[in-house]
Motif scaffolding. Structure first.
Motif, PDB file in Angstrom:
ATOM      1  N   ALA A 122       0.832  -1.201   0.000  1.00 50.35           N
ATOM      2  CA  ALA A 122       0.000   0.000   0.000  1.00 50.35           C
ATOM      3  C   ALA A 122       0.866   1.251   0.000  1.00 50.35           C
ATOM      4  CB  ALA A 122      -0.942  -0.003   1.205  1.00 50.35           C
ATOM      5  N   ARG A 123       1.936   1.242   0.776  1.00 51.69           N
ATOM      6  CA  ARG A 123       2.833   2.404   0.804  1.00 51.69           C
ATOM      7  C   ARG A 123       3.459   2.643  -0.563  1.00 51.69           C
ATOM      8  NH1 ARG A 123       4.766  -0.042   5.534  1.00 51.69           N
ATOM      9  NH2 ARG A 123       3.932   0.911   7.409  1.00 51.69           N
ATOM     10  N   ALA A 124       3.886   1.559  -1.210  1.00 57.98           N
ATOM     11  CA  ALA A 124       4.504   1.692  -2.526  1.00 57.98           C
ATOM     12  C   ALA A 124       3.502   2.232  -3.542  1.00 57.98           C
ATOM     13  CB  ALA A 124       5.056   0.339  -2.984  1.00 57.98           C
ATOM     14  N   LYS A 125       2.276   1.740  -3.488  1.00 57.84           N
ATOM     15  CA  LYS A 125       1.255   2.236  -4.410  1.00 57.84           C
ATOM     16  C   LYS A 125       0.939   3.700  -4.135  1.00 57.84           C
ATOM     17  CE  LYS A 125      -1.149  -2.065  -5.510  1.00 57.84           C
ATOM     18  NZ  LYS A 125      -2.441  -2.781  -5.462  1.00 57.84           N
ATOM     19  N   LEU A 126       0.842   4.067  -2.863  1.00 53.31           N
ATOM     20  CA  LEU A 126       0.576   5.458  -2.535  1.00 53.31           C
ATOM     21  C   LEU A 126       1.675   6.374  -3.059  1.00 53.31           C
ATOM     22  CD1 LEU A 126      -0.890   5.503   1.085  1.00 53.31           C
ATOM     23  CD2 LEU A 126      -1.922   6.491  -0.973  1.00 53.31           C
ATOM     24  N   ALA A 127       2.916   5.951  -2.919  1.00 52.65           N
ATOM     25  CA  ALA A 127       4.022   6.760  -3.421  1.00 52.65           C
ATOM     26  C   ALA A 127       3.917   6.946  -4.930  1.00 52.65           C
ATOM     27  CB  ALA A 127       5.356   6.116  -3.047  1.00 52.65           C
ATOM     28  N   ARG A 128       3.548   5.862  -5.631  1.00 51.78           N
ATOM     29  CA  ARG A 128       3.392   5.950  -7.081  1.00 51.78           C
ATOM     30  C   ARG A 128       2.213   6.844  -7.439  1.00 51.78           C
ATOM     31  NH1 ARG A 128       2.690   0.476 -10.460  1.00 51.78           N
ATOM     32  NH2 ARG A 128       0.840   0.392  -9.166  1.00 51.78           N
ATOM     33  N   TYR A 129       1.097   6.699  -6.733  1.00 48.79           N
ATOM     34  CA  TYR A 129      -0.064   7.539  -7.001  1.00 48.79           C
ATOM     35  C   TYR A 129       0.237   9.006  -6.710  1.00 48.79           C
ATOM     36  CZ  TYR A 129      -2.730   3.151  -7.137  1.00 48.79           C
ATOM     37  OH  TYR A 129      -3.205   1.900  -7.436  1.00 48.79           O
ATOM     38  N   ASP A 130       1.009   9.259  -5.662  1.00 49.80           N
ATOM     39  CA  ASP A 130       1.343  10.641  -5.333  1.00 49.80           C
ATOM     40  C   ASP A 130       2.224  11.272  -6.409  1.00 49.80           C
ATOM     41  OD1 ASP A 130      -0.178  10.651  -3.052  1.00 49.80           O
ATOM     42  OD2 ASP A 130       1.490  10.250  -1.691  1.00 49.80           O
ATOM     43  N   ARG A 131       3.154  10.484  -6.970  1.00 53.01           N
ATOM     44  CA  ARG A 131       3.970  11.013  -8.071  1.00 53.01           C
ATOM     45  C   ARG A 131       3.097  11.324  -9.277  1.00 53.01           C
ATOM     46  NH1 ARG A 131       7.483   6.950  -6.191  1.00 53.01           N
ATOM     47  NH2 ARG A 131       6.800   5.501  -7.833  1.00 53.01           N
ATOM     48  N   LEU A 132       2.148  10.435  -9.567  1.00 52.33           N
ATOM     49  CA  LEU A 132       1.237  10.669 -10.694  1.00 52.33           C
ATOM     50  C   LEU A 132       0.361  11.884 -10.429  1.00 52.33           C
ATOM     51  CD1 LEU A 132       0.081   9.750 -13.394  1.00 52.33           C
ATOM     52  CD2 LEU A 132      -1.427   8.193 -12.150  1.00 52.33           C
ATOM     53  N   ARG A 133      -0.087  12.038  -9.197  1.00 47.01           N
ATOM     54  CA  ARG A 133      -0.916  13.190  -8.828  1.00 47.01           C
ATOM     55  C   ARG A 133      -0.154  14.498  -9.036  1.00 47.01           C
ATOM     56  NH1 ARG A 133      -1.748  16.174  -4.009  1.00 47.01           N
ATOM     57  NH2 ARG A 133      -3.874  16.971  -3.841  1.00 47.01           N
ATOM     58  N   GLU A 134       1.096  14.537  -8.588  1.00 50.41           N
ATOM     59  CA  GLU A 134       1.897  15.745  -8.772  1.00 50.41           C
ATOM     60  C   GLU A 134       2.101  16.050 -10.247  1.00 50.41           C
ATOM     61  OE1 GLU A 134       2.821  17.968  -6.441  1.00 50.41           O
ATOM     62  OE2 GLU A 134       1.530  16.695  -5.200  1.00 50.41           O
ATOM     63  N   TRP A 135       2.312  15.006 -11.050  1.00 50.39           N
ATOM     64  CA  TRP A 135       2.474  15.199 -12.494  1.00 50.39           C
ATOM     65  C   TRP A 135       1.192  15.760 -13.113  1.00 50.39           C
ATOM     66  CZ3 TRP A 135      -0.071  12.776 -16.596  1.00 50.39           C
ATOM     67  CH2 TRP A 135       0.465  13.056 -17.869  1.00 50.39           C
ATOM     68  N   MET A 136       0.050  15.225 -12.686  1.00 51.99           N
ATOM     69  CA  MET A 136      -1.220  15.702 -13.235  1.00 51.99           C
ATOM     70  C   MET A 136      -1.495  17.141 -12.818  1.00 51.99           C
ATOM     71  SD  MET A 136      -3.534  12.257 -12.681  1.00 51.99           S
ATOM     72  CE  MET A 136      -4.939  12.694 -13.689  1.00 51.99           C
ATOM     73  N   LEU A 137      -1.251  17.463 -11.566  1.00 55.00           N
ATOM     74  CA  LEU A 137      -1.517  18.825 -11.078  1.00 55.00           C
ATOM     75  C   LEU A 137      -0.572  19.834 -11.715  1.00 55.00           C
ATOM     76  CD1 LEU A 137      -2.168  18.189  -7.272  1.00 55.00           C
ATOM     77  CD2 LEU A 137      -3.857  18.678  -9.053  1.00 55.00           C
ATOM     78  N   ASP A 138       0.669  19.430 -11.954  1.00 59.18           N
ATOM     79  CA  ASP A 138       1.646  20.292 -12.626  1.00 59.18           C
ATOM     80  C   ASP A 138       1.725  21.683 -11.986  1.00 59.18           C
ATOM     81  OD1 ASP A 138       3.600  20.881 -14.511  1.00 59.18           O
ATOM     82  OD2 ASP A 138       2.138  21.625 -15.975  1.00 59.18           O
ATOM     83  N   GLY A 139       1.825  21.699 -10.657  1.00 59.99           N
ATOM     84  CA  GLY A 139       1.976  22.963  -9.943  1.00 59.99           C
ATOM     85  C   GLY A 139       0.677  23.631  -9.537  1.00 59.99           C
TER      86      GLY A 139
END
Length: 200
Positions: A122-139
């Motif tokens: 779950a931690r690994a998936k959350l880290a991956r989802y958080d990276r994807l979220r930051e990419w989508m938000l783009d600041g």
């Protein structure tokens, strides 16, 4: 739901190769629909034969040629019609839940370890989802993104995946605390690791 509609929905992002779609499924779609690359390629062939997607060949000099897939108008209509169909209730089949249910009559220490491993996943998936979220938000902040983005579906499903894994961590922490307390009360030495340190 069939893999068909998951593929059609992924192609709303635009033209993609089979390899691109496999990455999309691995990174973002996997939180609600799992598929192997082989299953994806077979489905792409079926969708192409049905006229729901089209394929074009892109020639490459130093690599094999690749096929790029995109939605056709019938594919878009099929996907639109699919969104009007009430979904079937989701059914959960989770082997770990059966093991937890049976832990009192089995190897509680082993079950505890399995729960701890689930938390690590779950931690690994959350880290991956958080990276994807930051990419989508783009600041951008979330509210700005959700009001301005051309599409919000991928972000909303990502949110669901994040909430699901956060709940896995909360549940897992509670299970470990309960099992450790019961082991201590019986005079057993509970196994300590970092799995119970999340979300305190």
């Amino acid at each position: 739901m069939s893999l068909k509609h998951a593929v059609l929905a992924a192609l709303l992002e635009g033209e993609a190769s089979g390899y691109d779609l496999a990455k999309i499924f691995d990174v973002s779609v996997a939180n609600f629909w799992a598929a192997t690359p082989q299953q994806l390629y077979r489905e792409l062939e079926r969708l192409s034969e049905a006229g729901l997607i089209t394929a074009r060949v892109v020639e490459q000099e130093r690599r094999p040629n690749k096929r790029m897939f995109s939605l056709t108008e019938p594919g878009r209509q099929d996907l639109a019609a699919y969104t009007t169909t009430p979904p079937r209730p989701s059914a959960v089949r989770d082997e770990l839940m059966v093991q937890v249910q049976a832990c009192d009559g089995g190897d509680t220490a082993a079950v505890r370890e399995f729960v701890a491993r689930r938390m690590e996943t779950a931690r690994a998936k959350l880290a991956r989802y958080d990276r994807l979220r930051e990419w989508m938000l783009d600041g951008r902040d979330e509210d700005t993104y959700l009001s301005e983005a051309e599409r919000v579906g991928p972000y909303l499903t990502l949110m669901r995946g994040r909430f699901f894994e956060e709940e896995n961590l909360r549940w897992g922490e509670r299970v470990l605390i309960v099992l450790d307390r019961r082991a201590a009360a019986r005079g057993a030495v509970p196994r300590r690791d970092d799995a119970a340190s999340t979300l305190r």
